[in-house]
Motif scaffolding. Structure first.
Motif, PDB file in Angstrom:
ATOM      1  N   ARG A 143       2.814  21.587  43.178  1.00 39.69           N
ATOM      2  CA  ARG A 143       2.688  22.752  42.289  1.00 39.69           C
ATOM      3  C   ARG A 143       3.607  22.608  41.082  1.00 39.69           C
ATOM      4  NH1 ARG A 143       2.574  25.544  47.221  1.00 39.69           N
ATOM      5  NH2 ARG A 143       4.740  26.207  46.964  1.00 39.69           N
ATOM      6  N   ARG A 144       4.830  22.127  41.310  1.00 39.35           N
ATOM      7  CA  ARG A 144       5.769  21.921  40.195  1.00 39.35           C
ATOM      8  C   ARG A 144       5.221  20.870  39.241  1.00 39.35           C
ATOM      9  NH1 ARG A 144       9.714  22.475  44.253  1.00 39.35           N
ATOM     10  NH2 ARG A 144       9.943  20.219  44.429  1.00 39.35           N
ATOM     11  N   HIS A 145       4.682  19.788  39.779  1.00 42.45           N
ATOM     12  CA  HIS A 145       4.120  18.728  38.928  1.00 42.45           C
ATOM     13  C   HIS A 145       2.934  19.261  38.137  1.00 42.45           C
ATOM     14  CE1 HIS A 145       6.166  14.991  40.600  1.00 42.45           C
ATOM     15  NE2 HIS A 145       6.731  16.013  41.204  1.00 42.45           N
ATOM     16  N   ALA A 146       2.092  20.058  38.773  1.00 39.74           N
ATOM     17  CA  ALA A 146       0.936  20.633  38.079  1.00 39.74           C
ATOM     18  C   ALA A 146       1.404  21.537  36.951  1.00 39.74           C
ATOM     19  CB  ALA A 146       0.057  21.402  39.061  1.00 39.74           C
ATOM     20  N   ARG A 147       2.467  22.316  37.191  1.00 37.96           N
ATOM     21  CA  ARG A 147       2.989  23.204  36.137  1.00 37.96           C
ATOM     22  C   ARG A 147       3.583  22.379  34.999  1.00 37.96           C
ATOM     23  NH1 ARG A 147       5.055  26.228  40.571  1.00 37.96           N
ATOM     24  NH2 ARG A 147       7.157  25.490  40.080  1.00 37.96           N
ATOM     25  N   LEU A 148       4.257  21.296  35.331  1.00 34.39           N
ATOM     26  CA  LEU A 148       4.827  20.426  34.305  1.00 34.39           C
ATOM     27  C   LEU A 148       3.734  19.796  33.461  1.00 34.39           C
ATOM     28  CD1 LEU A 148       7.215  19.015  32.973  1.00 34.39           C
ATOM     29  CD2 LEU A 148       7.093  17.280  34.760  1.00 34.39           C
ATOM     30  N   ILE A 149       2.695  19.293  34.097  1.00 36.06           N
ATOM     31  CA  ILE A 149       1.571  18.689  33.367  1.00 36.06           C
ATOM     32  C   ILE A 149       0.908  19.734  32.479  1.00 36.06           C
ATOM     33  CG2 ILE A 149      -0.746  17.704  33.650  1.00 36.06           C
ATOM     34  CD1 ILE A 149       0.441  16.246  36.154  1.00 36.06           C
ATOM     35  N   GLU A 150       0.733  20.927  32.985  1.00 38.61           N
ATOM     36  CA  GLU A 150       0.139  22.006  32.191  1.00 38.61           C
ATOM     37  C   GLU A 150       1.017  22.345  30.989  1.00 38.61           C
ATOM     38  OE1 GLU A 150      -1.069  26.703  32.646  1.00 38.61           O
ATOM     39  OE2 GLU A 150      -0.922  25.480  34.447  1.00 38.61           O
ATOM     40  N   ALA A 151       2.331  22.398  31.197  1.00 38.27           N
ATOM     41  CA  ALA A 151       3.252  22.703  30.097  1.00 38.27           C
ATOM     42  C   ALA A 151       3.224  21.600  29.037  1.00 38.27           C
ATOM     43  CB  ALA A 151       4.666  22.883  30.635  1.00 38.27           C
ATOM     44  N   LEU A 152       3.214  20.336  29.456  1.00 37.75           N
ATOM     45  CA  LEU A 152       3.159  19.234  28.496  1.00 37.75           C
ATOM     46  C   LEU A 152       1.838  19.229  27.736  1.00 37.75           C
ATOM     47  CD1 LEU A 152       4.877  16.313  30.433  1.00 37.75           C
ATOM     48  CD2 LEU A 152       5.739  17.513  28.415  1.00 37.75           C
ATOM     49  N   THR A 153       0.758  19.535  28.419  1.00 35.83           N
ATOM     50  CA  THR A 153      -0.552  19.599  27.765  1.00 35.83           C
ATOM     51  C   THR A 153      -0.560  20.705  26.717  1.00 35.83           C
ATOM     52  OG1 THR A 153      -1.623  18.745  29.749  1.00 35.83           O
ATOM     53  CG2 THR A 153      -3.030  19.896  28.171  1.00 35.83           C
ATOM     54  N   THR A 154       0.008  21.850  27.058  1.00 35.80           N
ATOM     55  CA  THR A 154       0.100  22.958  26.101  1.00 35.80           C
ATOM     56  C   THR A 154       0.954  22.550  24.902  1.00 35.80           C
ATOM     57  OG1 THR A 154      -0.168  24.579  27.868  1.00 35.80           O
ATOM     58  CG2 THR A 154       0.834  25.361  25.818  1.00 35.80           C
ATOM     59  N   LEU A 155       2.066  21.877  25.164  1.00 40.44           N
ATOM     60  CA  LEU A 155       2.939  21.425  24.085  1.00 40.44           C
ATOM     61  C   LEU A 155       2.214  20.448  23.169  1.00 40.44           C
ATOM     62  CD1 LEU A 155       5.681  21.292  22.698  1.00 40.44           C
ATOM     63  CD2 LEU A 155       6.383  19.624  24.414  1.00 40.44           C
ATOM     64  N   ILE A 156       1.482  19.515  23.741  1.00 37.89           N
ATOM     65  CA  ILE A 156       0.718  18.550  22.935  1.00 37.89           C
ATOM     66  C   ILE A 156      -0.305  19.277  22.072  1.00 37.89           C
ATOM     67  CG2 ILE A 156      -0.974  16.673  23.070  1.00 37.89           C
ATOM     68  CD1 ILE A 156       0.620  15.710  25.583  1.00 37.89           C
ATOM     69  N   ASP A 157      -0.995  20.245  22.647  1.00 34.00           N
ATOM     70  CA  ASP A 157      -1.973  21.024  21.877  1.00 34.00           C
ATOM     71  C   ASP A 157      -1.302  21.751  20.717  1.00 34.00           C
ATOM     72  OD1 ASP A 157      -3.952  20.183  23.601  1.00 34.00           O
ATOM     73  OD2 ASP A 157      -4.016  22.064  24.752  1.00 34.00           O
ATOM     74  N   ARG A 158      -0.144  22.333  20.964  1.00 35.23           N
ATOM     75  CA  ARG A 158       0.576  23.057  19.909  1.00 35.23           C
ATOM     76  C   ARG A 158       1.074  22.114  18.820  1.00 35.23           C
ATOM     77  NH1 ARG A 158       3.892  27.801  23.117  1.00 35.23           N
ATOM     78  NH2 ARG A 158       2.024  28.882  23.834  1.00 35.23           N
TER      79      ARG A 158
END
Length: 148
Positions: free
Chosen positions: A15-30
């Motif tokens: 779950r932590r890894h999934a949240r990290l991947i989601e956060a990095l993906t959001t950052l890349i999009d931004r």
């Protein structure tokens, strides 16, 4: 041997890894929205990476985020950004930190071999000016002329 405790923690880790991947993906999009121009985006990442403690190891974990993102940028795009007239000393500082750090690029040795000699000299001078003996030593090893 896996213990019962290890098995219980595994879903939490996932779950932590999934949240990290989601956060990095959001950052890349931004980043893509804020800096639609690729060179400008790479310069922003180099600036960000060069603005932290500057250390190549033993730095706060949050300082690794721009380095992680730079590792996903092709070396050709990094070189294009560093060749851009907007590139300044602060971008060089980020480039040195990124390129001489521990396993920062999937093909680090090959990527650094592609650096033109004038850029090698420029980044080596930047490492020297940093006053960080660890960074200077790493830069000397990585940026030494391939013919030397």
């Amino acid at each position: 041997m896996t213990t019962a405790t290890d098995r219980l923690e595994l879903p939490a880790r996932r779950r932590r890894h999934a949240r990290l991947i989601e956060a990095l993906t959001t950052l890349i999009d931004r980043l893509h929205l804020e800096f639609p121009d690729l060179v400008e985006r790479v310069l922003a990442l180099l600036d960000w990476y060069g603005s932290g403690s500057g250390r190549c190891s033993g730095y706060p974990v949050h300082e690794g985020v721009p380095g992680e993102l730079l590792g996903r940028v092709s070396i050709a795009d990094v070189l294009a950004a560093l060749a851009d007239p907007r590139a300044e000393e602060r971008h060089d500082a980020g480039a040195v930190r990124h390129l001489v750090g521990w396993k920062t690029r999937p093909r680090q040795k090959r990527d650094i071999a592609r650096l033109p000699e004038p850029l090698r000299a420029r980044l080596l001078a930047q490492a020297c000016r940093s006053g960080d003996s660890d960074k200077w030593g790493r830069a000397e090893r990585w940026f030494a002329s391939p013919l030397a």
